[in-house]
Design a protein around this motif. Structure first.
Motif, short mmCIF file in Angstrom:
data_model
loop_
_atom_site.label_atom_id
_atom_site.label_comp_id
_atom_site.label_asym_id
_atom_site.label_seq_id
_atom_site.Cartn_x
_atom_site.Cartn_y
_atom_site.Cartn_z
N SER A 3 2.77 4.93 12.03
CA SER A 3 2.17 5.52 12.90
C SER A 3 3.04 6.64 13.55
CB SER A 3 1.94 4.51 14.13
OG SER A 3 1.25 4.88 15.24
N THR A 4 2.45 7.69 13.99
CA THR A 4 2.99 8.75 14.81
C THR A 4 3.02 8.84 16.12
OG1 THR A 4 1.26 10.24 14.21
CG2 THR A 4 2.74 10.45 12.82
N ALA A 5 2.22 7.84 16.61
CA ALA A 5 1.89 7.60 18.07
C ALA A 5 2.97 7.46 19.06
CB ALA A 5 0.48 7.17 18.24
N THR A 6 2.22 7.30 20.21
CA THR A 6 3.27 6.71 21.29
C THR A 6 3.67 5.49 21.32
OG1 THR A 6 1.71 8.17 22.51
CG2 THR A 6 3.39 7.21 23.92
N PRO A 7 5.04 5.17 21.44
CA PRO A 7 5.29 3.50 21.42
C PRO A 7 4.50 2.97 22.32
CG PRO A 7 7.39 5.00 21.41
CD PRO A 7 6.08 5.79 21.51
N GLY A 8 4.30 1.77 22.10
CA GLY A 8 3.58 1.01 23.33
C GLY A 8 2.02 1.06 23.29
N ALA A 9 1.36 2.00 22.33
CA ALA A 9 -0.13 2.25 22.43
C ALA A 9 -0.51 0.85 21.48
CB ALA A 9 -0.38 3.49 21.73
N LYS A 10 -1.84 0.45 21.73
CA LYS A 10 -2.33 -0.52 21.13
C LYS A 10 -2.53 -0.37 19.60
CE LYS A 10 -6.52 -3.10 20.65
NZ LYS A 10 -8.04 -2.79 20.57
N THR A 11 -1.91 -1.21 18.66
CA THR A 11 -1.97 -1.14 17.28
C THR A 11 -3.17 -1.90 16.67
OG1 THR A 11 -0.05 -2.67 16.87
CG2 THR A 11 0.32 -0.23 17.20
N ASN A 12 -3.63 -1.60 15.38
CA ASN A 12 -4.23 -2.36 14.53
C ASN A 12 -3.64 -3.41 13.55
OD1 ASN A 12 -3.93 -0.68 12.86
ND2 ASN A 12 -5.89 0.35 12.61
N ARG A 13 -4.35 -3.81 12.48
CA ARG A 13 -3.63 -4.76 11.69
C ARG A 13 -2.81 -4.08 10.73
NH1 ARG A 13 -7.18 -6.74 7.09
NH2 ARG A 13 -8.74 -4.84 6.76
N VAL A 14 -3.00 -2.66 10.58
CA VAL A 14 -1.95 -1.97 9.59
C VAL A 14 -1.07 -1.14 10.55
CG1 VAL A 14 -3.48 -1.96 7.69
CG2 VAL A 14 -3.79 0.07 9.50
N GLY A 15 -0.85 -1.43 11.88
CA GLY A 15 0.12 -1.18 12.50
C GLY A 15 -0.14 0.31 13.12
N LEU A 16 -1.34 0.93 13.00
CA LEU A 16 -1.54 2.30 13.42
C LEU A 16 -2.30 2.23 14.92
CD1 LEU A 16 -2.97 3.93 9.91
CD2 LEU A 16 -0.51 3.85 10.98
N THR A 17 -2.32 3.52 15.89
CA THR A 17 -2.83 3.48 16.88
C THR A 17 -4.20 4.22 16.52
OG1 THR A 17 -1.91 5.45 17.71
CG2 THR A 17 -0.65 3.66 18.02
N VAL A 18 -5.04 4.30 17.73
CA VAL A 18 -6.28 5.22 17.19
C VAL A 18 -5.79 6.66 17.21
CG1 VAL A 18 -6.89 5.65 19.85
CG2 VAL A 18 -8.54 5.41 18.11
N LEU A 19 -4.81 7.21 17.74
CA LEU A 19 -4.36 8.39 17.64
C LEU A 19 -4.03 8.84 15.99
CD1 LEU A 19 -1.98 9.36 20.65
CD2 LEU A 19 -4.43 10.07 20.19
N ASP A 20 -3.78 7.94 15.23
CA ASP A 20 -3.52 8.19 13.68
C ASP A 20 -4.88 8.27 13.16
OD1 ASP A 20 -0.85 7.50 13.77
OD2 ASP A 20 -1.19 5.69 14.18
N TYR A 21 -5.91 8.17 13.65
CA TYR A 21 -7.28 8.41 13.25
C TYR A 21 -8.06 9.78 13.71
CZ TYR A 21 -6.80 3.76 11.44
OH TYR A 21 -6.20 2.54 10.60
N LYS A 22 -7.48 10.50 14.41
CA LYS A 22 -8.07 11.83 15.04
C LYS A 22 -8.02 12.88 13.98
CE LYS A 22 -8.29 10.17 19.66
NZ LYS A 22 -9.67 10.01 20.07
N GLY A 23 -8.66 13.82 14.17
CA GLY A 23 -8.75 15.09 13.33
C GLY A 23 -8.22 16.21 14.23
N SER A 24 -8.56 17.38 13.78
CA SER A 24 -8.54 18.77 14.62
C SER A 24 -9.51 18.56 15.84
CB SER A 24 -8.63 19.78 13.71
OG SER A 24 -8.17 19.82 12.53
N LYS A 25 -9.47 19.59 16.40
CA LYS A 25 -10.03 19.50 17.76
C LYS A 25 -11.57 20.29 17.42
CE LYS A 25 -9.50 21.87 22.51
NZ LYS A 25 -11.21 21.66 22.84
N SER A 26 -12.63 19.65 17.90
CA SER A 26 -13.86 20.02 17.40
C SER A 26 -14.15 21.42 17.73
CB SER A 26 -14.87 18.97 17.81
OG SER A 26 -16.24 19.54 17.36
#
Ligand SMILES: Cc1ncc(C[n+]2csc(CCOP(=O)(O)OP(=O)(O)O)c2C)c(N)n1
Ligand code: SF4
Ligand SMILES: [Mg+2]
Length: 346
Positions: A3-26
């Motif tokens: 994960s490249t996201a802020t430490p402390g953010a909620k993670t899922n079962r593969v250790g990623l945060t929701v920010l790891d699923y984002k894309g470019s700005k629409s």
């Protein structure tokens, strides 16, 4: 990749945060239904703990087909030719069957120029999640009617659509897709649940998501507007989905429920809002879709599901090891084998 996201953010079962699923700005219009669908895809992938690097996003041409740029930047992506996404997706999955393929299309991309590719994809039961972001118009080219526009629907300019709509769900059920449903970009809960269930299905998922085009088709007289959907949305099934990694008891009402165990052990629970509705019956799904058109209703939910059908890769006996990573000695016959074959042809 970690994960490249802020430490402390909620993670899922593969250790990623929701920010790891984002894309470019629409760059789509503010309020476009397609943006809401991108958000639900991000939520579904995060909640299901799918590693972005396992996903390939394929699309055609249109505002809808641009939207894969706005979610999951860490995934593979191929924005192809107008209406040809099914061929792209088929090729990618044949080369690497371990990928999760998310195909994003528009109603123009699918039901107009791409209809030939669409029908053949549906009859193969290829393991792909095929999403039509359906606004009834060609948004990108300034709002002409598409082939999913309902008869009698009116453009802002006053032009009335006099041709009957193609119902992509009815077509998909009839042709062989094994998970077919319709939702609305404005129904967060239903769409998210359907997307999560789709990620556990082993075959073609076809989801038609009504997704209003705020710029060209959200006025009085349109049947794909936010207001029309709020007034005419008729859910046929209430969807609950429990992924295999969650042990949650669901309170099922006997006689009114349909439960399907998906190939990964996840459970799909459909509370049937009509007592005699059977989501394993193609004939019934087609009948209810036709009746809904007559009543001017937009039926939503999962209309048809067959979690046990063989998919196209199984039918072709594609090797477990992806063709893309098989060593050359297994994919390229040696010179002697070629010479022997030539000899036999003499
Ligand atoms: C071969 C080809 N024909 C026509 C076009 C012009 N064109 C671009 S997008 C589009 C329709 C897009 O409609 P839809 O798939 O519904 O996407 P939306 O923009 O509504 O999300 C058309 C006809 C094109 N790009 N390529
Ligand atoms: S033109 Fe319509 S479909 Fe395209 S981004 Fe704007 S609202 Fe969405
Ligand atoms: Mg469209």
């Amino acid at each position: 990749m970690a994960s490249t996201a802020t430490p402390g953010a909620k993670t899922n079962r593969v250790g990623l945060t929701v920010l790891d699923y984002k894309g470019s700005k629409s760059t789509l219009c503010a309020g476009c239904g397609h943006n809401a669908i991108s958000e639900r895809i991000i939520d579904a992938m995060f909640e299901m703990g799918i590693k972005p690097e396992r996903v390939i996003k394929t699309s055609g041409i249109g505002c809808s087909s641009k939207s894969p740029a706005y979610f999951m930047s860490r995934s593979f992506s191929f924005n192809g030719v107008h209406g040809r996404m099914p061929a792209l997706a088929t090729g990618a999955l044949l080369a690497n069957r371990t990928l999760i393929c998310l195909g994003v299309s528009g109603d123009g991309d699918t039901a107009s120029i791409g209809i030939g590719q669409f029908v053949h994809l549906m009859r193969r039961n290829m393991p792909i999640i095929y999403i039509i972001e359906d606004n009834g118009v060609y948004g990108l080219t300034k709002g002409q009617f598409s082939a999913t526009a309902d008869i009698g629907s009116r453009l802002k300019s006053g032009v009335v659509n006099e041709l009957p709509a193609i119902d992509t769900c009815a077509l998909a059920v009839q042709l062989g897709a094994t998970f077919v449903g319709r939702s609305f970009s404005g129904d967060k809960k239903q769409l998210l649940t359907m997307l999560k269930a789709a990620l556990s299905h082993n075959g073609t998922v076809m989801l038609d998501v009504v997704s209003p085009c705020v710029t060209f088709n959200d006025h009085e007289g349109s049947t794909k507007s936010y207001k029309f959907m709020k007034d005419h949305d008729e859910p046929i099934t209430d969807v609950t989905f429990v992924p295999s990694f969650e042990e949650i008891e669901v309170d099922y009402a006997p006689g009114e429920a349909f439960d399907a165990v998906m190939h990964d052990g996840s459970k799909l629970h459909l509370r049937k809002l009509e007592e005699d509705y059977d989501p394993t019956s193609k004939a019934l799904a087609l009948k209810r879709l036709a009746e809904a058109h007559e009543r001017n209703e937009v039926l939503t939910g999962i209309f048809y599901v067959d979690p046990a059908a063989q998919n196209f890769l199984e039918l072709l006996h594609v090797t477990d090891e992806p063709l893309a990573t098989l060593p050359p000695e297994l994919t390229r016959p040696p010179r002697e084998a070629l010479e022997k074959a030539m000899e036999e042809l003499r």
